[in-house]
Design an enzyme around this catalytic site. Structure first.
Site, short mmCIF file in Angstrom:
data_model
loop_
_atom_site.label_atom_id
_atom_site.label_comp_id
_atom_site.label_asym_id
_atom_site.label_seq_id
_atom_site.Cartn_x
_atom_site.Cartn_y
_atom_site.Cartn_z
N ASP A 149 16.17 129.80 1.17
CA ASP A 149 16.25 130.40 -0.16
C ASP A 149 16.13 131.92 -0.12
O ASP A 149 15.77 132.54 -1.12
CB ASP A 149 15.16 129.80 -1.06
CG ASP A 149 15.39 130.06 -2.53
OD1 ASP A 149 16.57 130.19 -2.91
OD2 ASP A 149 14.41 130.14 -3.28
N CYS A 206 26.51 111.88 -18.45
CA CYS A 206 25.13 112.21 -18.82
C CYS A 206 24.98 113.71 -19.10
O CYS A 206 25.46 114.54 -18.32
CB CYS A 206 24.17 111.79 -17.72
SG CYS A 206 22.44 112.18 -18.07
N CYS A 209 20.03 116.73 -19.18
CA CYS A 209 19.45 117.99 -18.75
C CYS A 209 19.86 119.13 -19.67
O CYS A 209 19.07 120.03 -19.97
CB CYS A 209 19.82 118.31 -17.30
SG CYS A 209 21.60 118.45 -16.97
N CYS A 229 16.99 131.35 -19.06
CA CYS A 229 16.25 130.32 -18.33
C CYS A 229 14.77 130.67 -18.22
O CYS A 229 14.42 131.79 -17.81
CB CYS A 229 16.86 130.14 -16.94
SG CYS A 229 16.02 128.92 -15.91
N CYS A 259 9.89 126.18 -14.90
CA CYS A 259 10.12 125.14 -15.92
C CYS A 259 10.80 123.96 -15.25
O CYS A 259 11.75 124.14 -14.48
CB CYS A 259 11.01 125.69 -17.04
SG CYS A 259 11.44 124.49 -18.32
N CYS A 262 14.60 120.39 -17.27
CA CYS A 262 15.91 119.83 -16.94
C CYS A 262 15.84 118.90 -15.74
O CYS A 262 16.71 118.04 -15.56
CB CYS A 262 16.94 120.94 -16.72
SG CYS A 262 16.65 121.96 -15.26
N CYS A 266 16.03 113.99 -15.59
CA CYS A 266 17.13 113.40 -14.82
C CYS A 266 16.84 111.93 -14.48
O CYS A 266 15.81 111.61 -13.90
CB CYS A 266 17.35 114.19 -13.53
SG CYS A 266 18.69 113.54 -12.51
#
Length: 339
Positions: A149, A206, A209, A229, A259, A262, A266
């Site tokens: 990352d 779906c 989210c 976000c 957060c 979302c 799922c």
């Protein structure tokens, strides 16, 4: 046993819950029509598609203040420009889900699940270094480069290409086995490895989210406007209280770092098992962060408390700002009462 199989076996022995391989296409042939957004099903022209998707996302300003995202989109989209001669990517994932529940009583903040334990960058980087060493013994002379990352790699797309899961409509990776709770890393290598089958998008119709996002940050399926976000607002955005508009601050609730809304919603998380990794075990502080106590944290205490935690990313000033907003929202909900 092939080298690819030995690499996968070693990755799992090191504690990675998912591992897959993708091959870098060297043809350089783009699709006939440049796509306006990244489609669910990826193919051999992936670097070009990633470039097109990234440049459109940047053009719309969705990156907010994350200026590093604008630097050299070509390099960010094509691993061959990051590691010359790159032919394959080893994508790995670690499950960070635990069975613990956060304390949601009044006066408590909420921290994203990935930050409940130790910093995953450190945990995964050490093991990727061990995996690199193993690759070096299996194929002397090859070059590798590992990231968790932190590098100019669009890791979720390559993880999907390697079969670890698919990019969901919330733009995060979803695994059929681990749900939304996979932390990703990768090793770029000049070694030519047999690729795995890319994962198929199973989101279908779906949109849970998208509906769950408190601020409407998922502006369309697979596209997130970071400026809206809560994870961006509480972690990446620098500045004082004035940096966060009132309409967004009011939707932050008690979220003081990240957060999960979302991700929590799922359906694939219903089948997720708890991790066996002790580094991701929550602490009393991360499960029940007292807003009053955090508001009094000194510089020295912050450095000590969060030395091994992802929360240090927000810095003390950012955390205190977020705590103040959570207090604002609590007072609003209780009609001005503090308890």
């Amino acid at each position: 046993m092939s080298i690819a199989e030995m690499i996968k076996r070693e990755a799992r022995a090191l504690g990675f819950d998912a591992v897959g391989l993708s091959r870098i296409d060297s043809s350089g042939q783009p699709p006939v029509e440049p796509p306006s957004s990244l489609p669910p099903d990826l193919d051999s022209s992936l670097p070009y598609r990633l470039f097109s998707h990234l440049t459109e996302w940047l053009r719309l300003g969705y990156y907010g203040t994350m200026a590093w995202m604008t630097r050299d989109p070509n390099r960010r989209s094509d691993p061959k420009l990051v590691l010359p001669g790159c032919r394959s990517i080893v994508s790995v994932g670690m499950n960070y889900y635990t069975d613990n529940r956060a304390n949601e009583q009044p006066g408590m903040g909420r921290i994203a699940r990935y930050a409940w334990g130790k910093d995953y960058h450190t945990v995964m980087s050490r093991r990727l270094a061990q995996l690199e060493a193993k690759i070096a013994t299996l194929a002397p002379g090859v070059t590798t480069r590992a990231y968790v990352d932190t590098g100019p790699i669009m890791e979720k797309a390559w993880a999907q290409q390697a079969g670890l899961g698919w990019i969901g409509k919330h733009s995060n990776l979803v695994s059929a086995e681990c749900g939304s709770w996979l932390l990703l890393g990768e090793i770029l290598t000049t070694l030519d490895l047999e690729p795995d089958e890319p994962a198929t998008d199973l989101c279908g119709s779906c949109t849970l989210c998208i509906q769950a996002c408190p601020t409407g940050a998922i502006v369309e399926p697979y596209v997130v406007d970071a400026r809206l976000c809560i994870s961006y607002l509480t972690i990446e955005l620098r500045g004082d209280r004035a940096a966060i508009p009132d309409d967004l601050a009011s939707q932050m609730g008690n979220r003081i770092f990240g957060c999960d809304d979302c991700l929590d919603i799922c359906p694939f998380n219903l089948r997720a098992d708890a991790t066996n990794e002790p580094a991701f075990t929550p602490t009393p502080l991360t499960l029940a962060p007292s807003l009053n106590a955090l508001a009094e944290v000194s510089d020295e205490s912050f450095a000590s408390l969060f030395k091994e935690s992802p929360l240090k990313r927000a810095k003390r000033s950012g955390l205190l700002r977020n705590v103040g907003i959570a207090e604002e929202n609590r007072r609003r909900q209780t009609g001005g009462r503090t308890s």
